[in-house]
Scaffold this active site. Structure first.
Site: not given
Length: 508
Positions: A420, A255, A248-249, A316, A354
């Site tokens: 994502h 987040n 994931r980023h 991101r 995403e």
């Protein structure tokens, strides 16, 4: 449709607002299909058969099963049979092997009688025309109405053949616990026995595709939606070892706030993760590997190997990739053409974006529960098929990831995918053999690189956490709003709980 005075008889979808795209539930395919594999040992038949079944089952939701004659032979005769067992002048052994072939064929026919079943793959050498005709006649006599096609895998490239033998065949039950060199000698003798009676496919065999060294493809008389889907998929396959690195980023500003979706940049912790990921890419992913002839595994060596980098279009993921070095190395395509390879050249892919949350984009789960309690409850009830209002469902995303799966099957270089949570869940489930129903609950934590190495008998997984949760909290920041509860998942170990609000921060 909606009932109004001007539309008294609206068109209503039986599935309602969460209607699944027809392409991902097999609605475009109607006829049953039997695929018969053909080829000498160590030509990648089982690998091809397994990938076909996996692709059809996962992306098209069409029940498919492989019937491997070798498994039946091992049950009937045992695993450690010498090369002489495959000598076609050995009448007793021929009778035993024929018994295994017929047992697999009988089970395949029984499987095809089940409602909803569409695809069966009969995996064996099927090296003679008589054997192939016997299969077709048995299917006809059993009253199995289906399309039939042969897939012949030919490998006359000595280097590729040697690699197939050492990376695949030595790991099978037939050669378990045997000295590697003795195993190679025995296997080559086994293959030689088959070569003496081998008859390649020709037009008299009917619909077929020939695959030569995973480079050349000859397609003959294949028609229909599903058979052509199979042809297209098979043309993307190869048998060489390859590795995918999923991550994931880094932690995003959303987040940190517990918000889903959006297009925010990275937080302070996310930027630190991008630095560590760049180091990992250089010192781990890009390090050259050589084949260990004893174990069939790849081990580190001097120099660099060519690597790929994929991100989504969202800020991101691109920020997470921004510190990765892009050095140039000399490389050659598999046809021998030289190329100045740019390491980790960023490839931005829209289908890696995403899952879109529609009107809920940028909200926390608590806000969704407060403002849209019915939607919140519906998603809790069925996370797989639920579609956000004006947004996407996991099924929608599965449809747009199908072309990417083809590309991943085709790619030979290691690929670092910075993606994502929702996207990586689906790709992970596909390669790890999980069902689509399990995909939305897979743990894909932040700050973790998931290494997947597919092989003919499954997929090896390892995980490396580059940044612990405790390091993210060193600056005194508050924990974000907790994510929506998820079902416990037991398929792989992970350091942090599936409901951990930091490491499994909400995303979709």
């Amino acid at each position: 449709g909606y009932h109004t005075n001007n539309n008294p008889t609206p068109h209503r979808l039986t599935e309602g607002a969460n209607a699944t795209p027809l392409e991902v539930i097999g609605s475009s395919a109607t006829d049953k299909l039997v695929i018969v594999m053909v080829g000498l040992p160590a030509t990648g038949k089982t690998h091809i058969a397994k990938r076909i079944c996996r692709f059809i089952t996962f992306f098209l939701d069409i029940p498919a099963q492989m019937f491997n004659v070798g498994d039946y032979r091992r049950k009937l005769c045992g695993a450690h049979m010498p090369a002489s067992f495959y000598d076609h002048s050995n009448a007793e052994a021929v009778a035993q092997r024929t018994m295994a072939c017929n047992a697999a064929l009988a089970d395949m026919i029984e499987f095809l009688t089940h409602e909803g079943v569409r695809v069966a793959v009969y995996d064996a050498t099927n090296s003679t025309r008589d054997r192939r005709q016997h299969i077709l006649k048995t299917l006809t006599a059993a009253g199995v109405g289906c399309k039939k096609m042969f897939i012949e895998s030919i490998c006359d490239d000595e280097n590729l053949l040697e690699q197939n033998i050492r990376t695949v065949k030595l790991l099978t039950p037939d050669y378990r616990d045997m000295d590697p060199e003795q195993a190679v000698t025995d296997f080559k003798e086994r293959r030689s026995n088959y070569e003496q009676v081998y008859e390649p496919l020709n037009e008299a065999d009917g619909s077929h595709i020939k695959i030569v060294n995973c480079k050349k493809f000859i397609v003959y008389s294949i028609r229909g939606y599903l058979p052509l889907k199979v042809v297209h998929f098979v043309m993307n396959l190869h048998t060489r070892p390859r590795t995918f690195y999923f991550t994931r980023h880094g932690q995003s500003e959303y987040n940190l706030l517990g918000k889903i979706g959006g297009d925010s940049g990275l937080s302070k912790a996310g930027k630190e993760y991008s630095r560590r990921l760049a180091d990992f890419a250089k010192n781990e992913i890009a390090v050259a590997r050589v084949l260990d002839e004893e174990t069939g595994e790849l081990k580190k060596a001097d120099g660099e190997r060519p690597c790929r980098l994929w991100t989504s279009t969202l800020v991101r993921t691109k920020e997470t990739a921004q510190l990765i070095e892009h050095t140039k190395i000399s490389h050659a395509w598999d046809n021998g053409d030289p190329v100045d390879w740019v390491q980790f050249r960023p490839m931005v892919k829209r289908n890696l974006d995403e899952l879109y949350a529609g009107i809920c984009d940028g909200m926390t789960y608590k806000e969704i529960e407060t403002l849209f309690p019915e939607e919140f409850a519906l998603r809790q009830e069925d996370k797989l098929t639920y579609r956000y209002p004006r947004g996407e469902s996991y099924m929608d995303v599965t449809l747009r990831l199908e072309p990417l799966a083809h590309e991943m099957e085709r790619t030979q270089e290691p690929v670092l995918v910075i993606g994502h949570q929702g996207i990586l869940r689906i790709l992970y489930a596909y390669f790890m053999g999980l069902s689509r129903a399990e995909a939305p609950y897979v743990s894909i934590p932040l700050n973790t690189v998931i290494q997947l190495t597919p092989h003919p008998y499954g997929c090896h997984e390892s995980r490396v956490c580059l940044m612990k949760k405790e390091e993210m909290l060193d600056d005194g920041q508050d924990e974000p709003v907790t994510s929506m509860p998820v079902r416990p998942h037991n398929h792989q170990p992970h350091t942090y709980a599936a409901t951990d609000p930091i490491m499994n921060a909400p995303s979709c």
